[in-house]
Design a protein around this motif. Structure first.
Motif, PDB file in Angstrom:
ATOM      1  N   ILE A 146       0.853  -1.182   0.000  1.00 28.84           N
ATOM      2  CA  ILE A 146       0.000   0.000   0.000  1.00 28.84           C
ATOM      3  C   ILE A 146       0.892   1.236   0.000  1.00 28.84           C
ATOM      4  CG2 ILE A 146      -1.678   1.341   1.337  1.00 28.84           C
ATOM      5  CD1 ILE A 146      -2.704  -1.318   2.437  1.00 28.84           C
ATOM      6  N   VAL A 147       0.567   2.176  -0.840  1.00 27.54           N
ATOM      7  CA  VAL A 147       1.264   3.458  -0.883  1.00 27.54           C
ATOM      8  C   VAL A 147       0.329   4.504  -0.296  1.00 27.54           C
ATOM      9  CG1 VAL A 147       2.256   5.223  -2.383  1.00 27.54           C
ATOM     10  CG2 VAL A 147       2.559   2.799  -2.936  1.00 27.54           C
ATOM     11  N   VAL A 148       0.830   5.267   0.644  1.00 25.18           N
ATOM     12  CA  VAL A 148       0.052   6.329   1.259  1.00 25.18           C
ATOM     13  C   VAL A 148       0.570   7.650   0.702  1.00 25.18           C
ATOM     14  CG1 VAL A 148      -0.594   7.462   3.405  1.00 25.18           C
ATOM     15  CG2 VAL A 148      -0.279   4.977   3.355  1.00 25.18           C
ATOM     16  N   LEU A 149      -0.312   8.425   0.077  1.00 26.84           N
ATOM     17  CA  LEU A 149       0.067   9.722  -0.492  1.00 26.84           C
ATOM     18  C   LEU A 149      -0.403  10.825   0.434  1.00 26.84           C
ATOM     19  CD1 LEU A 149      -1.040   9.085  -4.181  1.00 26.84           C
ATOM     20  CD2 LEU A 149       1.237   8.799  -3.213  1.00 26.84           C
ATOM     21  N   GLN A 150       0.485  11.762   0.703  1.00 26.28           N
ATOM     22  CA  GLN A 150       0.134  12.897   1.546  1.00 26.28           C
ATOM     23  C   GLN A 150       0.393  14.183   0.778  1.00 26.28           C
ATOM     24  OE1 GLN A 150       2.753  11.592   4.891  1.00 26.28           O
ATOM     25  NE2 GLN A 150       0.948  12.149   6.114  1.00 26.28           N
ATOM     26  N   GLN A 151      -0.409  15.170   1.074  1.00 23.70           N
ATOM     27  CA  GLN A 151      -0.248  16.462   0.420  1.00 23.70           C
ATOM     28  C   GLN A 151      -0.089  17.517   1.491  1.00 23.70           C
ATOM     29  OE1 GLN A 151      -3.186  17.392  -2.514  1.00 23.70           O
ATOM     30  NE2 GLN A 151      -2.699  19.572  -2.485  1.00 23.70           N
ATOM     31  N   SER A 152       0.918  18.316   1.347  1.00 24.89           N
ATOM     32  CA  SER A 152       1.166  19.398   2.299  1.00 24.89           C
ATOM     33  C   SER A 152       0.520  20.678   1.782  1.00 24.89           C
ATOM     34  CB  SER A 152       2.680  19.605   2.454  1.00 24.89           C
ATOM     35  OG  SER A 152       2.921  20.731   3.256  1.00 24.89           O
ATOM     36  N   GLU A 153       0.029  21.479   2.690  1.00 21.93           N
ATOM     37  CA  GLU A 153      -0.583  22.758   2.332  1.00 21.93           C
ATOM     38  C   GLU A 153       0.454  23.860   2.195  1.00 21.93           C
ATOM     39  OE1 GLU A 153      -3.739  23.277   1.442  1.00 21.93           O
ATOM     40  OE2 GLU A 153      -4.088  21.132   1.709  1.00 21.93           O
ATOM     41  N   ASN A 154       1.694  23.570   2.538  1.00 22.27           N
ATOM     42  CA  ASN A 154       2.769  24.594   2.467  1.00 22.27           C
ATOM     43  C   ASN A 154       3.261  24.780   1.070  1.00 22.27           C
ATOM     44  OD1 ASN A 154       2.634  24.948   5.218  1.00 22.27           O
ATOM     45  ND2 ASN A 154       4.097  23.326   5.617  1.00 22.27           N
TER      46      ASN A 154
END
Length: 72
Positions: free
Chosen positions: A64-72
């Motif tokens: 499983i790949v977990v993708l995260q997105q930063s708001e910065n």
């Protein structure tokens, strides 16, 4: 010999459903209900098509790949 690795993106929820349906098939009373079992079989066929990789190459790993997105 050169090794080629193919990565295929699939949604985790469909794999979860696949495992869940497999567990349902282990319940004896479900297998005795012909109508429900037939409908469950239809869903399994749909799911098999949805998760089909389109080739007969050996699967060497799943993860499983977990993708995260930063708001910065």
């Amino acid at each position: 010999m050169k090794t080629k690795i193919t990565k295929t993106k699939q949604e985790f929820c469909w794999h979860f459903i696949d495992v869940y349906l497999e567990l349902l098939l282990q319940i004896h009373s479900i297998r005795e209900d012909d109508v429900f079992f037939e409908k469950l079989h239809d869903i399994r066929n749909y799911l098999d098509e949805k998760l089909s990789l389109g080739s007969e190459e050996e699967i060497v790993d799943t993860y499983i790949v977990v993708l995260q997105q930063s708001e910065n």
